[in-house]
Every structure is written in C-alpha cells, then in structure tokens.
Design a protein around this motif. Structure first.
Motif, mmCIF file in Angstrom:
data_model
loop_
_atom_site.group_PDB
_atom_site.id
_atom_site.type_symbol
_atom_site.label_atom_id
_atom_site.label_comp_id
_atom_site.label_asym_id
_atom_site.label_seq_id
_atom_site.Cartn_x
_atom_site.Cartn_y
_atom_site.Cartn_z
ATOM 1 N N GLU A 1 50.491 7.162 32.818
ATOM 2 C CA GLU A 1 50.873 6.771 31.464
ATOM 3 C C GLU A 1 50.053 7.584 30.494
ATOM 4 N N LEU A 2 50.722 8.200 29.537
ATOM 5 C CA LEU A 2 50.019 8.931 28.504
ATOM 6 C C LEU A 2 50.815 8.857 27.222
ATOM 7 N N SER A 3 50.156 9.159 26.145
ATOM 8 C CA SER A 3 50.822 9.058 24.847
ATOM 9 C C SER A 3 51.785 10.230 24.666
ATOM 10 N N LEU A 4 52.751 10.035 23.821
ATOM 11 C CA LEU A 4 53.722 11.088 23.535
ATOM 12 C C LEU A 4 53.025 12.298 22.928
ATOM 13 N N GLY A 5 51.994 12.044 22.129
ATOM 14 C CA GLY A 5 51.241 13.141 21.519
ATOM 15 C C GLY A 5 50.578 14.011 22.575
ATOM 16 N N ASP A 6 49.952 13.387 23.591
ATOM 17 C CA ASP A 6 49.330 14.160 24.668
ATOM 18 C C ASP A 6 50.372 14.950 25.456
ATOM 19 N N LYS B 1 51.379 18.095 23.720
ATOM 20 C CA LYS B 1 50.368 19.156 23.779
ATOM 21 C C LYS B 1 50.463 19.954 25.076
#
Length: 121
Positions: free
Chosen positions: A59-64, A67
């Motif tokens: 799970e990771l943020s859309l922002g990450d 990038k």
C-alpha cells in the motif's frame, strides 16, 4: 337472528379431532425429520472463475506511485521464498509456489484454506 348466531358458537367439546386419521407415511413424515440428502452441486463445475497467483503487494500513496519511474523499485510485503497467495475471483483460496510446465508458468498448491471450500457445500 339470534338463532343463526347460536349456530356459529360452539364449545371445545364440539371439536373432535379423533376422527381425522393420517396414513402411516404421513405420520412418519410428521413425527420424524426427513433425512437430509446431499444436494447435487454438479452444476457449479461449469461456472468459470479467475485464478490469480499474487506474488506480493504494497500500500502506498498515489503521490508516491506518481513519483515512480523507469528503474524505480517498490519494496513488497513478502520475503523471498514465502508461499504466494492463490486467489479465486479475489478471495483467498490458499498458498502455492511457482513451477514451470512445458515452458509456461504454473502453480503448485501448498495448502488450501478449509473455509474457502466448505462454504460452498
């Protein structure tokens, strides 16, 4: 008019259920529960499902994720050598390892989660 109302009124003694008789087969059906017969579930065998072998996830943020680019590495939640998750239509069925059969990837089931199969029957 009161005579017609009196005709509709009756006592419990007027009811005689002893006159009603059940056949032997009806009596046994009333007195005993019918044995549970197994359901014929063979029609389920023709329903198509999607089998997925999930290596790992993260799970990771859309922002990450935005990038990430070519050559980026995203660390996943499984260690090398751990069994992989086998999912059927998105639900966990069990765990497996990857094998190669006739130049194609396959999976060898290591274990099957009991609740995944018993909920059908």
């Amino acid at each position: 008019m009161s005579d017609s109302l009196d005709a509709l009124n009756f006592d419990d003694d007027d009811l005689n259920f002893g006159q009603f008789h059940l056949d032997e087969s009806e009596e046994s059906a009333v007195n005993e529960e019918a044995p549970k017969s197994e359901r014929d579930l063979s029609f389920f065998k023709n329903i198509p499902v999607t089998v997925t072998l999930e290596v790992a996830s993260k799970e990771l943020s859309l922002g990450d994720l935005m990038k990430a680019g070519e050559g980026s590495v995203i660390e996943l939640d499984k260690l090398n050598g751990e069994p992989l998750d086998v999912k059927v239509n998105g639900s966990l069925l069990g765990h497996a390892e990857v094998v190669i059969v006739n130049e194609k990837y396959g999976l060898r089931l290591i274990d099957v989660i009991d609740s995944a199969l018993t909920s059908v029957g």
